[in-house]
Motif scaffolding. Structure first.
Motif, PDB file in Angstrom:
ATOM      1  N   SER A   1      -5.451 -16.383  13.156  1.00  0.00           N
ATOM      2  CA  SER A   1      -5.951 -16.861  11.864  1.00  0.00           C
ATOM      3  C   SER A   1      -5.637 -18.332  11.650  1.00  0.00           C
ATOM      4  CB  SER A   1      -5.354 -16.041  10.725  1.00  0.00           C
ATOM      5  OG  SER A   1      -5.837 -14.722  10.751  1.00  0.00           O
TER       6      SER A   1
ATOM      7  N   ILE B   1      -3.583 -12.979   5.520  1.00  0.00           N
ATOM      8  CA  ILE B   1      -2.900 -12.291   4.421  1.00  0.00           C
ATOM      9  C   ILE B   1      -2.507 -10.874   4.832  1.00  0.00           C
ATOM     10  CG2 ILE B   1      -3.239 -11.334   2.095  1.00  0.00           C
ATOM     11  CD1 ILE B   1      -5.054 -13.833   1.566  1.00  0.00           C
TER      12      ILE B   1
ATOM     13  N   SER C   1      -9.045 -11.426  11.715  1.00  0.00           N
ATOM     14  CA  SER C   1      -8.920 -12.792  12.219  1.00  0.00           C
ATOM     15  C   SER C   1      -9.867 -13.044  13.392  1.00  0.00           C
ATOM     16  CB  SER C   1      -7.475 -13.097  12.625  1.00  0.00           C
ATOM     17  OG  SER C   1      -7.094 -12.311  13.729  1.00  0.00           O
TER      18      SER C   1
ATOM     19  N   ILE D   1      -8.395 -21.216  11.298  1.00  0.00           N
ATOM     20  CA  ILE D   1      -8.480 -22.053  10.099  1.00  0.00           C
ATOM     21  C   ILE D   1      -8.431 -23.531  10.468  1.00  0.00           C
ATOM     22  CG2 ILE D   1      -7.217 -22.727   8.005  1.00  0.00           C
ATOM     23  CD1 ILE D   1      -6.523 -19.688   7.703  1.00  0.00           C
TER      24      ILE D   1
ATOM     25  N   GLN E   1     -10.611 -15.285   8.762  1.00  0.00           N
ATOM     26  CA  GLN E   1      -9.226 -15.723   8.903  1.00  0.00           C
ATOM     27  C   GLN E   1      -8.417 -15.716   7.615  1.00  0.00           C
ATOM     28  OE1 GLN E   1     -11.718 -17.518  10.473  1.00  0.00           O
ATOM     29  NE2 GLN E   1     -11.256 -17.087  12.597  1.00  0.00           N
ATOM     30  N   PRO E   2      -8.961 -16.135   6.478  1.00  0.00           N
ATOM     31  CA  PRO E   2      -8.125 -16.100   5.265  1.00  0.00           C
ATOM     32  C   PRO E   2      -7.648 -14.687   4.935  1.00  0.00           C
ATOM     33  CG  PRO E   2     -10.029 -17.505   4.911  1.00  0.00           C
ATOM     34  CD  PRO E   2     -10.245 -16.818   6.226  1.00  0.00           C
TER      35      PRO E   2
END
Length: 103
Positions: free
Chosen positions: A59, A33, A23, A63, A28-29
Motif C-alpha cells: 500500500s 487501513i 492493496s 501510494i 491502497q488507502p
C-alpha cells in the motif's frame, strides 16, 4: 501417545489477507487501513501477521507511485498550458512532439 498442540488463533489474519488483496487491486488507502488493523490485532495476541505487513508495504509503495504519477501528469499539464498560452491556437512541433492547442 502425544496429544496434538492446538495452534493459536490469529485474530488479525483474515484482516491481513483482506488488506493485502485490497492493496494489490489498487485500493491502497483501504488496504493500508485494514492491514494496520489486522497487524495490531495480531500483535495484541502475541502473533505475527505477514499478510498484514505485506499489505502495508504494498500500500505504501502504491501510494508513493500514484503520487509520483500525479505529480508528473500535473507538471506536464501545466507545461502544456503554458506552451499553448504562449503560442496561441494551432498545431505546433515542440522538440519533435506535435502539440495541438485549441482556440
Amino acid at each position: 501417545m502425544t496429544t496434538p498442540v492446538a495452534s493459536a488463533v490469529n485474530p488479525g489474519k483474515t484482516l491481513g489477507i483482506v488488506g493485502l488483496v485490497l492493496s494489490i487491486v489498487s485500493l491502497q488507502p483501504f488496504g493500508i487501513i485494514v492491514s494496520i488493523i489486522g497487524l495490531v490485532k495480531s500483535k495484541k495476541a502475541g502473533l505475527g501477521n505477514g499478510f498484514a505487513l505485506a499489505g502495508i508495504i504494498i500500500s505504501v509503495v502504491g501510494i508513493i507511485v500514484v503520487g509520483i504519477v500525479i505529480a508528473v501528469a500535473v507538471s506536464a499539464g501545466v507545461n502544456l498550458a503554458a506552451f499553448c498560452t504562449e503560442h496561441g491556437a494551432g498545431v505546433f512541433d515542440n522538440n519533435g512532439v506535435t502539440v495541438t492547442c485549441g482556440a
